[in-house]
Design an enzyme around this catalytic site. Structure first.
Site, PDB file in Angstrom:
ATOM      1  N   LYS A  52      -4.552  -1.233   9.580  1.00 11.25           N
ATOM      2  CA  LYS A  52      -4.411  -2.662   9.415  1.00 11.25           C
ATOM      3  C   LYS A  52      -3.454  -3.015   8.288  1.00 11.25           C
ATOM      4  O   LYS A  52      -2.936  -4.119   8.204  1.00 11.25           O
ATOM      5  CB  LYS A  52      -5.770  -3.281   9.066  1.00 11.25           C
ATOM      6  CG  LYS A  52      -6.855  -3.084  10.063  1.00 11.25           C
ATOM      7  CD  LYS A  52      -8.152  -3.688   9.474  1.00 11.25           C
ATOM      8  CE  LYS A  52      -9.339  -3.297  10.251  1.00 11.25           C
ATOM      9  NZ  LYS A  52     -10.592  -3.683   9.577  1.00 11.25           N
ATOM     10  N   GLU A 108       5.284   0.490   7.777  1.00  8.55           N
ATOM     11  CA  GLU A 108       4.107   0.975   7.041  1.00  8.55           C
ATOM     12  C   GLU A 108       3.874   0.139   5.784  1.00  8.55           C
ATOM     13  O   GLU A 108       4.814  -0.441   5.239  1.00  8.55           O
ATOM     14  CB  GLU A 108       4.334   2.441   6.616  1.00  8.55           C
ATOM     15  CG  GLU A 108       3.575   3.457   7.432  1.00  8.55           C
ATOM     16  CD  GLU A 108       2.070   3.428   7.220  1.00  8.55           C
ATOM     17  OE1 GLU A 108       1.501   2.387   6.849  1.00  8.55           O
ATOM     18  OE2 GLU A 108       1.446   4.476   7.438  1.00  8.55           O
ATOM     19  N   ASP A 109       2.641   0.117   5.327  1.00  7.77           N
ATOM     20  CA  ASP A 109       2.328  -0.566   4.068  1.00  7.77           C
ATOM     21  C   ASP A 109       2.679   0.320   2.875  1.00  7.77           C
ATOM     22  O   ASP A 109       3.366  -0.103   1.943  1.00  7.77           O
ATOM     23  CB  ASP A 109       0.854  -0.993   4.014  1.00  7.77           C
ATOM     24  CG  ASP A 109      -0.117   0.142   4.354  1.00  7.77           C
ATOM     25  OD1 ASP A 109       0.332   1.262   4.708  1.00  7.77           O
ATOM     26  OD2 ASP A 109      -1.337  -0.081   4.259  1.00  7.77           O
ATOM     27  N   ASP A 112       1.813   7.464   0.606  1.00  9.47           N
ATOM     28  CA  ASP A 112       1.174   8.030  -0.591  1.00  9.47           C
ATOM     29  C   ASP A 112       1.392   9.549  -0.559  1.00  9.47           C
ATOM     30  O   ASP A 112       2.453  10.036  -0.949  1.00  9.47           O
ATOM     31  CB  ASP A 112      -0.297   7.620  -0.548  1.00  9.47           C
ATOM     32  CG  ASP A 112      -1.060   7.948  -1.809  1.00  9.47           C
ATOM     33  OD1 ASP A 112      -0.426   8.234  -2.828  1.00  9.47           O
ATOM     34  OD2 ASP A 112      -2.309   7.924  -1.784  1.00  9.47           O
ATOM     35  N   PHE A 161      -3.917   2.846  -7.697  1.00 11.13           N
ATOM     36  CA  PHE A 161      -4.461   2.262  -6.473  1.00 11.13           C
ATOM     37  C   PHE A 161      -4.162   0.764  -6.471  1.00 11.13           C
ATOM     38  O   PHE A 161      -4.558   0.043  -7.375  1.00 11.13           O
ATOM     39  CB  PHE A 161      -5.967   2.507  -6.367  1.00 11.13           C
ATOM     40  CG  PHE A 161      -6.486   2.183  -5.004  1.00 11.13           C
ATOM     41  CD1 PHE A 161      -6.383   3.117  -3.977  1.00 11.13           C
ATOM     42  CD2 PHE A 161      -7.033   0.938  -4.739  1.00 11.13           C
ATOM     43  CE1 PHE A 161      -6.830   2.798  -2.700  1.00 11.13           C
ATOM     44  CE2 PHE A 161      -7.484   0.620  -3.460  1.00 11.13           C
ATOM     45  CZ  PHE A 161      -7.380   1.555  -2.443  1.00 11.13           C
ATOM     46  N   VAL A 162      -3.446   0.327  -5.449  1.00 13.36           N
ATOM     47  CA  VAL A 162      -3.036  -1.080  -5.396  1.00 13.36           C
ATOM     48  C   VAL A 162      -3.678  -1.805  -4.216  1.00 13.36           C
ATOM     49  O   VAL A 162      -4.056  -1.171  -3.211  1.00 13.36           O
ATOM     50  CB  VAL A 162      -1.493  -1.207  -5.293  1.00 13.36           C
ATOM     51  CG1 VAL A 162      -0.820  -0.737  -6.576  1.00 13.36           C
ATOM     52  CG2 VAL A 162      -0.951  -0.437  -4.095  1.00 13.36           C
ATOM     53  N   ARG A 174      -6.999  -8.121   1.179  1.00  7.31           N
ATOM     54  CA  ARG A 174      -5.783  -8.069   2.008  1.00  7.31           C
ATOM     55  C   ARG A 174      -5.016  -9.382   1.948  1.00  7.31           C
ATOM     56  O   ARG A 174      -3.814  -9.426   2.170  1.00  7.31           O
ATOM     57  CB  ARG A 174      -6.146  -7.781   3.481  1.00  7.31           C
ATOM     58  CG  ARG A 174      -6.756  -6.403   3.727  1.00  7.31           C
ATOM     59  CD  ARG A 174      -6.852  -6.160   5.238  1.00  7.31           C
ATOM     60  NE  ARG A 174      -7.728  -5.056   5.580  1.00  7.31           N
ATOM     61  CZ  ARG A 174      -7.369  -3.779   5.606  1.00  7.31           C
ATOM     62  NH1 ARG A 174      -6.155  -3.442   5.271  1.00  7.31           N
ATOM     63  NH2 ARG A 174      -8.228  -2.830   5.952  1.00  7.31           N
TER      64      ARG A 174
HETATM   65  P1  IMP Z   1      -1.204   9.054   2.864  1.00 11.85           P
HETATM   66  O1  IMP Z   1      -1.541   9.882   4.067  1.00 11.85           O
HETATM   67  O2  IMP Z   1      -1.808   9.630   1.615  1.00 11.85           O
HETATM   68  O3  IMP Z   1       0.263   8.771   2.706  1.00 11.85           O
HETATM   69  O4  IMP Z   1      -2.024   7.708   3.059  1.00 11.85           O
HETATM   70  C1  IMP Z   1      -1.460   6.525   3.459  1.00 11.85           C
HETATM   71  C2  IMP Z   1      -2.556   5.512   3.723  1.00 11.85           C
HETATM   72  O5  IMP Z   1      -3.578   5.536   2.695  1.00 11.85           O
HETATM   73  C3  IMP Z   1      -1.946   4.126   3.673  1.00 11.85           C
HETATM   74  O6  IMP Z   1      -1.453   3.717   4.935  1.00 11.85           O
HETATM   75  C4  IMP Z   1      -3.084   3.279   3.152  1.00 11.85           C
HETATM   76  O7  IMP Z   1      -3.883   2.856   4.222  1.00 11.85           O
HETATM   77  C5  IMP Z   1      -3.896   4.227   2.261  1.00 11.85           C
HETATM   78  N1  IMP Z   1      -3.517   4.082   0.836  1.00 11.85           N
HETATM   79  C6  IMP Z   1      -2.830   4.958   0.073  1.00 11.85           C
HETATM   80  N2  IMP Z   1      -2.664   4.492  -1.184  1.00 11.85           N
HETATM   81  C7  IMP Z   1      -3.253   3.272  -1.210  1.00 11.85           C
HETATM   82  C8  IMP Z   1      -3.405   2.260  -2.244  1.00 11.85           C
HETATM   83  O8  IMP Z   1      -2.956   2.375  -3.401  1.00 11.85           O
HETATM   84  N3  IMP Z   1      -4.079   1.129  -1.872  1.00 11.85           N
HETATM   85  C9  IMP Z   1      -4.577   0.932  -0.608  1.00 11.85           C
HETATM   86  N4  IMP Z   1      -4.461   1.846   0.365  1.00 11.85           N
HETATM   87  C10 IMP Z   1      -3.793   3.011   0.074  1.00 11.85           C
END
Ligand code: IMP
Length: 184
Positions: A52, A108-109, A112, A161-162, A174
């Site tokens: 989402k 993508e949002d 990470d 963490f944001v 959100r």
């Molecule tokens: P990755 O597989 O570690 O790159 O995870 C990516 C997903 O983790 C993102 O699409 C977010 O849904 C969630 N995520 C990672 N960091 C944050 C954050 O700082 N705040 C909120 N969601 C996050």
């Protein structure tokens, strides 16, 4: 920073500070949309939105694009090993669009560790799109465990963490128009 940003910050006791004010986000999204409009001027791309967290970003981005394009949605859930994402993703909702031969831009949002998007890219690649690129609002490069080519990045941010602008903590926040940092 707008008065609204400051007012919302005051009313959110769990928020520590605003990292990216709403006006900066709006300005950057317009710049990204200009780049995308220029780069995809000769085609009709499919913008793939990962639910989402990226729905707010997509809503603003799509309204700033000046080229014909389509949007479609995917919902995924990550399996977690302890507190870390494992990168193994379950598809909860798949695309309706057949992306074979199409120019696909994944919206993508945040990237990470990169494990989730890496898994997703591998999966979308099996459907033989003509091109497959990523547009992410936020990039947290310090946590990266998989090298991911990011065609468009809104902001590079520190390893915190944001929340806000689509990003949640426990499904809340959100709606905030800015990107903020939670109190730890
Ligand atoms: P990755 O597989 O570690 O790159 O995870 C990516 C997903 O983790 C993102 O699409 C977010 O849904 C969630 N995520 C990672 N960091 C944050 C954050 O700082 N705040 C909120 N969601 C996050």
């Amino acid at each position: 920073m707008t008065w609204d940003d400051e007012d919302l910050l005051r009313k959110s006791p769990n928020l520590e500070r605003i990292l990216i004010p709403s006006l900066d986000i709006q300005q950057r999204v317009r710049q990204l949309a200009n780049e995308v409009s220029r780069d995809y001027a000769d085609t009709v791309p499919v913008l793939v939105n990962i639910l989402k967290g990226a729905f707010v970003f997509l809503a603003d981005l799509t309204r700033c694009l000046t080229i014909p394009h389509e949007v479609d949605f995917m919902a995924i859930s990550s399996y977690h090993g302890g507190t870390q994402t494992t990168g193994v993703v379950k598809i909860e909702k798949d695309l309706k669009t057949n992306i074979t031969g199409r120019d696909v831009l994944v919206v993508e949002d945040i990237v990470d560790t990169g494990l989730t998007i890496n898994y997703l890219l591998d999966m979308l690649q099996t459907r033989a799109p003509r091109s497959l690129r990523i547009c992410t609002l936020l990039d947290k490069p310090h946590a990266r465990r998989k090298e991911i080519p990011l065609a468009y990045t809104g902001f590079e941010i520190p390893n915190e963490f944001v929340i806000g602008y689509g990003l949640d903590y426990d499904e809340k926040y959100r709606n905030l128009p800015f990107i903020g940092v939670m109190k730890s």
